[in-house]
Design a protein around this motif. Structure first.
Motif, mmCIF file in Angstrom:
data_model
loop_
_atom_site.group_PDB
_atom_site.id
_atom_site.type_symbol
_atom_site.label_atom_id
_atom_site.label_comp_id
_atom_site.label_asym_id
_atom_site.label_seq_id
_atom_site.Cartn_x
_atom_site.Cartn_y
_atom_site.Cartn_z
ATOM 1 N N ASN A 40 66.644 41.094 58.534
ATOM 2 C CA ASN A 40 65.505 40.183 58.586
ATOM 3 C C ASN A 40 63.943 40.589 58.432
ATOM 4 O OD1 ASN A 40 65.276 37.222 58.182
ATOM 5 N ND2 ASN A 40 64.776 37.023 60.506
ATOM 6 N N THR A 41 63.850 41.731 57.805
ATOM 7 C CA THR A 41 62.541 42.153 57.839
ATOM 8 C C THR A 41 61.533 41.482 57.000
ATOM 9 O OG1 THR A 41 63.085 43.770 55.797
ATOM 10 C CG2 THR A 41 63.125 44.628 58.171
ATOM 11 N N GLN A 42 62.057 40.754 55.697
ATOM 12 C CA GLN A 42 61.272 39.803 55.030
ATOM 13 C C GLN A 42 60.105 40.598 54.380
ATOM 14 O OE1 GLN A 42 60.879 35.684 56.444
ATOM 15 N NE2 GLN A 42 62.691 36.107 57.822
ATOM 16 N N SER A 43 60.263 41.809 53.891
ATOM 17 C CA SER A 43 59.108 42.639 53.543
ATOM 18 C C SER A 43 58.358 42.096 52.143
ATOM 19 C CB SER A 43 59.362 43.865 53.240
ATOM 20 O OG SER A 43 60.674 44.203 52.153
ATOM 21 N N TRP A 44 59.028 40.982 51.874
ATOM 22 C CA TRP A 44 58.346 40.537 50.590
ATOM 23 C C TRP A 44 57.050 39.794 50.617
ATOM 24 C CZ3 TRP A 44 63.574 39.024 51.229
ATOM 25 C CH2 TRP A 44 63.685 37.864 52.352
ATOM 26 N N GLU A 45 56.167 40.020 49.731
ATOM 27 C CA GLU A 45 54.975 39.160 49.469
ATOM 28 C C GLU A 45 54.806 38.949 47.920
ATOM 29 O OE1 GLU A 45 51.499 40.592 51.604
ATOM 30 O OE2 GLU A 45 52.697 41.486 53.146
ATOM 31 N N PHE A 46 54.038 37.724 47.766
ATOM 32 C CA PHE A 46 53.875 37.256 46.305
ATOM 33 C C PHE A 46 52.508 37.159 46.016
ATOM 34 C CE2 PHE A 46 57.584 35.806 48.837
ATOM 35 C CZ PHE A 46 58.642 36.309 47.972
ATOM 36 N N ILE A 47 52.249 37.543 44.740
ATOM 37 C CA ILE A 47 51.106 37.461 44.158
ATOM 38 C C ILE A 47 51.096 36.376 43.159
ATOM 39 C CG2 ILE A 47 48.894 38.405 42.979
ATOM 40 C CD1 ILE A 47 49.909 41.054 44.487
ATOM 41 N N VAL A 48 50.550 35.105 43.218
ATOM 42 C CA VAL A 48 50.589 34.205 42.068
ATOM 43 C C VAL A 48 49.362 34.412 41.273
ATOM 44 C CG1 VAL A 48 50.686 31.544 41.647
ATOM 45 C CG2 VAL A 48 51.883 32.747 43.731
ATOM 46 N N ILE A 49 49.705 34.462 40.032
ATOM 47 C CA ILE A 49 48.787 34.612 38.808
ATOM 48 C C ILE A 49 48.633 33.594 37.948
ATOM 49 C CG2 ILE A 49 47.773 36.214 36.868
ATOM 50 C CD1 ILE A 49 48.078 37.767 39.651
ATOM 51 N N LYS A 50 47.533 32.660 37.739
ATOM 52 C CA LYS A 50 47.443 31.669 36.951
ATOM 53 C C LYS A 50 46.329 32.160 36.097
ATOM 54 C CE LYS A 50 49.383 28.032 39.403
ATOM 55 N NZ LYS A 50 49.267 26.615 39.420
ATOM 56 N N ASN A 51 45.234 33.025 36.179
ATOM 57 C CA ASN A 51 44.348 33.404 35.200
ATOM 58 C C ASN A 51 44.689 34.050 34.259
ATOM 59 O OD1 ASN A 51 42.390 35.822 34.497
ATOM 60 N ND2 ASN A 51 41.275 34.393 35.483
ATOM 61 N N LYS A 52 44.399 33.343 32.635
ATOM 62 C CA LYS A 52 45.013 33.813 31.821
ATOM 63 C C LYS A 52 44.540 35.397 31.228
ATOM 64 C CE LYS A 52 47.009 29.977 30.576
ATOM 65 N NZ LYS A 52 48.655 30.023 30.416
ATOM 66 N N ASP A 53 43.339 35.637 31.504
ATOM 67 C CA ASP A 53 42.999 36.861 31.326
ATOM 68 C C ASP A 53 44.044 38.278 32.138
ATOM 69 O OD1 ASP A 53 41.006 36.278 29.474
ATOM 70 O OD2 ASP A 53 39.516 36.190 31.272
ATOM 71 N N MET A 54 44.433 37.742 33.406
ATOM 72 C CA MET A 54 45.215 38.612 34.171
ATOM 73 C C MET A 54 46.643 38.303 33.423
ATOM 74 S SD MET A 54 45.651 41.013 36.178
ATOM 75 C CE MET A 54 44.110 41.323 37.014
ATOM 76 N N ILE A 55 47.097 37.165 33.098
ATOM 77 C CA ILE A 55 48.339 37.211 32.543
ATOM 78 C C ILE A 55 48.580 38.184 31.466
ATOM 79 C CG2 ILE A 55 49.737 35.487 31.189
ATOM 80 C CD1 ILE A 55 49.049 33.443 33.559
#
Length: 169
Positions: A40-55
């Motif tokens: 149950n370490t749940q080592s995940w994290e999430f980066i949400v990208i909506k910026n069109k240049d970064m996409i």
């Protein structure tokens, strides 16, 4: 029903311009965090990208990621290595389960998705790490491209009896 979503899910690479609401995105991320993880370490994290240049920049990670340039949103699934003291050998299974949950809940929400392979390719890892200026303890694992599909396409039946072995190979 969950099994309906499993059989409906497919890789979607073409999207409309419709925005994904914050509520829908939150449900997708909540599903990601419901995945099992070793101890149950749940080592995940999430980066949400909506910026069109970064996409656009992330869509250049590999030739297979080019479809991401048409996405509304990307979710970069990363492992926080500081949380993996006792379970380092298992994090790829944990983050794979989390990534699959993203795909399933996206389908459930009517959002198309495709898993863009990243880990364990060192060139792709370095590229994403540089694009997002990630610290060394944050390891990029996968990118999920999201958007409302222009076409769900045909659902395939992939069941194959020849791949099932009873009691022995």
């Amino acid at each position: 029903m969950v099994s309906d979503i499993i059989f409906k899910r497919k890789s979607i690479r073409s999207y409309s311009d419709e925005d994904i609401s914050d509520d829908t995105l939150k449900r997708i991320l909540a599903a990601a965090m419901q995945a099992p993880s070793a101890l149950n370490t749940q080592s995940w994290e999430f980066i949400v990208i909506k910026n069109k240049d970064m996409i656009l920049k992330l869509s250049k990670m590999s030739k297979y990621a080019a479809c991401a340039k048409r996405a509304n949103t990307l979710i970069v699934v990363v492992a926080n290595l500081e949380k993996l003291e006792r379970t380092r050998a298992w994090f790829s299974q944990d983050l794979s389960a989390s990534t699959e949950n993203i795909l399933l809940e996206a389908t459930n929400q009517g959002v198309g998705s495709v898993w863009l392979g990243l880990y364990p390719d060192s060139d792709r890892i370095s590229y994403v790490r540089d694009c997002l200026d990630l610290p060394l303890n944050i390891l990029p694992f996968s990118i999920v491209s999201l958007g409302y599909p222009t076409d769900w396409g045909k659902i395939e039946n992939r069941y194959d009896e020849s791949k099932i072995h009873m009691e022995k190979y």
